[in-house]
Design a protein around this motif. Structure first.
Motif, PDB file in Angstrom:
ATOM      1  N   ARG A 105      -3.160  15.024  -9.906  1.00  0.00           N
ATOM      2  CA  ARG A 105      -2.322  16.223  -9.788  1.00  0.00           C
ATOM      3  C   ARG A 105      -2.778  17.090  -8.627  1.00  0.00           C
ATOM      4  O   ARG A 105      -1.964  17.611  -7.864  1.00  0.00           O
ATOM      5  N   LYS A 106      -4.088  17.261  -8.475  1.00  0.00           N
ATOM      6  CA  LYS A 106      -4.634  18.069  -7.382  1.00  0.00           C
ATOM      7  C   LYS A 106      -4.284  17.454  -6.028  1.00  0.00           C
ATOM      8  O   LYS A 106      -3.871  18.146  -5.099  1.00  0.00           O
ATOM      9  N   VAL A 107      -4.413  16.144  -5.921  1.00  0.00           N
ATOM     10  CA  VAL A 107      -4.106  15.455  -4.665  1.00  0.00           C
ATOM     11  C   VAL A 107      -2.623  15.584  -4.332  1.00  0.00           C
ATOM     12  O   VAL A 107      -2.254  15.858  -3.188  1.00  0.00           O
ATOM     13  N   LEU A 108      -1.766  15.409  -5.316  1.00  0.00           N
ATOM     14  CA  LEU A 108      -0.327  15.489  -5.075  1.00  0.00           C
ATOM     15  C   LEU A 108       0.112  16.909  -4.705  1.00  0.00           C
ATOM     16  O   LEU A 108       1.081  17.085  -3.972  1.00  0.00           O
ATOM     17  N   ALA A 109      -0.612  17.920  -5.177  1.00  0.00           N
ATOM     18  CA  ALA A 109      -0.255  19.307  -4.878  1.00  0.00           C
ATOM     19  C   ALA A 109      -0.827  19.791  -3.549  1.00  0.00           C
ATOM     20  O   ALA A 109      -0.333  20.754  -2.983  1.00  0.00           O
ATOM     21  N   GLY A 110      -1.860  19.138  -3.041  1.00  0.00           N
ATOM     22  CA  GLY A 110      -2.526  19.600  -1.824  1.00  0.00           C
ATOM     23  C   GLY A 110      -2.128  18.826  -0.583  1.00  0.00           C
ATOM     24  O   GLY A 110      -1.277  17.934  -0.623  1.00  0.00           O
ATOM     25  N   LEU A 150      -8.864   9.494   0.091  1.00  0.00           N
ATOM     26  CA  LEU A 150      -8.985   9.986   1.462  1.00  0.00           C
ATOM     27  C   LEU A 150      -9.055  11.506   1.438  1.00  0.00           C
ATOM     28  O   LEU A 150      -8.332  12.147   0.684  1.00  0.00           O
ATOM     29  N   ARG A 151      -9.902  12.054   2.275  1.00  0.00           N
ATOM     30  CA  ARG A 151     -10.047  13.515   2.356  1.00  0.00           C
ATOM     31  C   ARG A 151     -10.242  13.919   3.804  1.00  0.00           C
ATOM     32  O   ARG A 151     -10.988  13.277   4.533  1.00  0.00           O
ATOM     33  N   VAL A 160       0.867  -1.174   0.000  1.00  0.00           N
ATOM     34  CA  VAL A 160       0.000   0.000   0.000  1.00  0.00           C
ATOM     35  C   VAL A 160       0.907   1.228   0.000  1.00  0.00           C
ATOM     36  O   VAL A 160       1.820   1.324   0.811  1.00  0.00           O
ATOM     37  N   ARG A 161       0.646   2.139  -0.941  1.00  0.00           N
ATOM     38  CA  ARG A 161       1.452   3.352  -1.053  1.00  0.00           C
ATOM     39  C   ARG A 161       0.568   4.491  -1.532  1.00  0.00           C
ATOM     40  O   ARG A 161      -0.571   4.282  -1.961  1.00  0.00           O
ATOM     41  N   CYS A 162       1.115   5.700  -1.469  1.00  0.00           N
ATOM     42  CA  CYS A 162       0.406   6.865  -1.999  1.00  0.00           C
ATOM     43  C   CYS A 162       0.437   6.829  -3.521  1.00  0.00           C
ATOM     44  O   CYS A 162       1.362   6.289  -4.123  1.00  0.00           O
ATOM     45  N   VAL A 163      -0.558   7.438  -4.113  1.00  0.00           N
ATOM     46  CA  VAL A 163      -0.673   7.466  -5.563  1.00  0.00           C
ATOM     47  C   VAL A 163       0.490   8.242  -6.177  1.00  0.00           C
ATOM     48  O   VAL A 163       1.058   9.141  -5.557  1.00  0.00           O
ATOM     49  N   GLU A 164       0.824   7.877  -7.397  1.00  0.00           N
ATOM     50  CA  GLU A 164       1.830   8.581  -8.189  1.00  0.00           C
ATOM     51  C   GLU A 164       1.175   9.012  -9.499  1.00  0.00           C
ATOM     52  O   GLU A 164       0.162   8.445  -9.908  1.00  0.00           O
ATOM     53  N   ALA A 165       1.756   9.987 -10.145  1.00  0.00           N
ATOM     54  CA  ALA A 165       1.174  10.504 -11.393  1.00  0.00           C
ATOM     55  C   ALA A 165       1.002   9.405 -12.436  1.00  0.00           C
ATOM     56  O   ALA A 165       0.035   9.402 -13.198  1.00  0.00           O
TER      57      ALA A 165
END
Length: 191
Positions: free
Chosen positions: A44-49, A69-70, A8-13
């Motif tokens: 892109r929005k998730v990675l920038a925020g 997740l939010r 399990v990891r964070c999303v990448e572009a």
């Protein structure tokens, strides 16, 4: 059933195509092509925020599960924050192998990192399996969320917008006028 070795990891572009395949695998999320193009901009929005995160479960570089997740207010008018889990989805071939549990573990870990006291999730109204999984984890129902297309809801509501809503900031409408307008609208619809 054996547990699949997954990470399990964070999303990448570069995960956009894999997420599109997973999240658009059934018709409830929408198969239309416009929805498929929204995932790269969402990533892109998730990675920038800082208030959103997408976690993915990967087996041999293939996305087999994901969750959006939010962080947001637990309820309106409160300062308590919560992590909301949206679009929790696991590929059918990898269900009942701990993937969803791993994604929920990532959500709980992020909630702890952010200092939030609650984790909330949404299960589809017809998804009995998802509801049972979430109940086994200890999540209990707190609300019923209902949705309708705006046009369908408009068809069920009076055509005349109440004066209180119509009036601008400078206009003062009293309750008697609003109620009279509603009564007139109901009378005209029943005829």
């Amino acid at each position: 059933m054996s547990r699949a070795p997954f990470q399990v990891r964070c999303v990448e572009a570069a995960d956009a195509a894999g997420l599109a395949d997973l999240w658009h695998a059934d018709s409830r999320l929408g198969q239309h092509e416009a929805g498929r193009h929204d995932i790269p901009s969402t990533i892109r929005k998730v990675l920038a925020g800082t208030n959103d995160r997408i976690v993915v479960a990967v087996v041999n570089d293939v996305i087999v599960g994901a969750a959006y997740l939010r962080i947001g207010p637990l309820m309106p008018l409160t300062s308590d924050q919560a992590v909301f889990v949206h679009l929790l989805k696991v590929d059918e071939a990898f269900r009942r192998r701990g993937v969803a549990r791993g994604l929920m573990e990532a959500a709980v870990s992020w909630a702890e990192e952010q200092g939030t006291s609650h984790v909330l999730t949404v299960a589809g109204g017809i998804s009995r399996e998802s509801s049972r999984f979430l109940a086994r984890l200890g999540l209990s129902p707190v609300a019923v969320v209902r949705a309708a297309p705006t046009a369908a809801l408009r068809a069920k509501l009076p055509m005349e917008v109440p004066a209180l809503v119509r009036g601008g900031a400078g206009q003062r409408n009293n309750l008697g006028q609003v109620l009279a307008a509603r009564r007139a609208t109901r009378r005209s619809q029943s005829v």
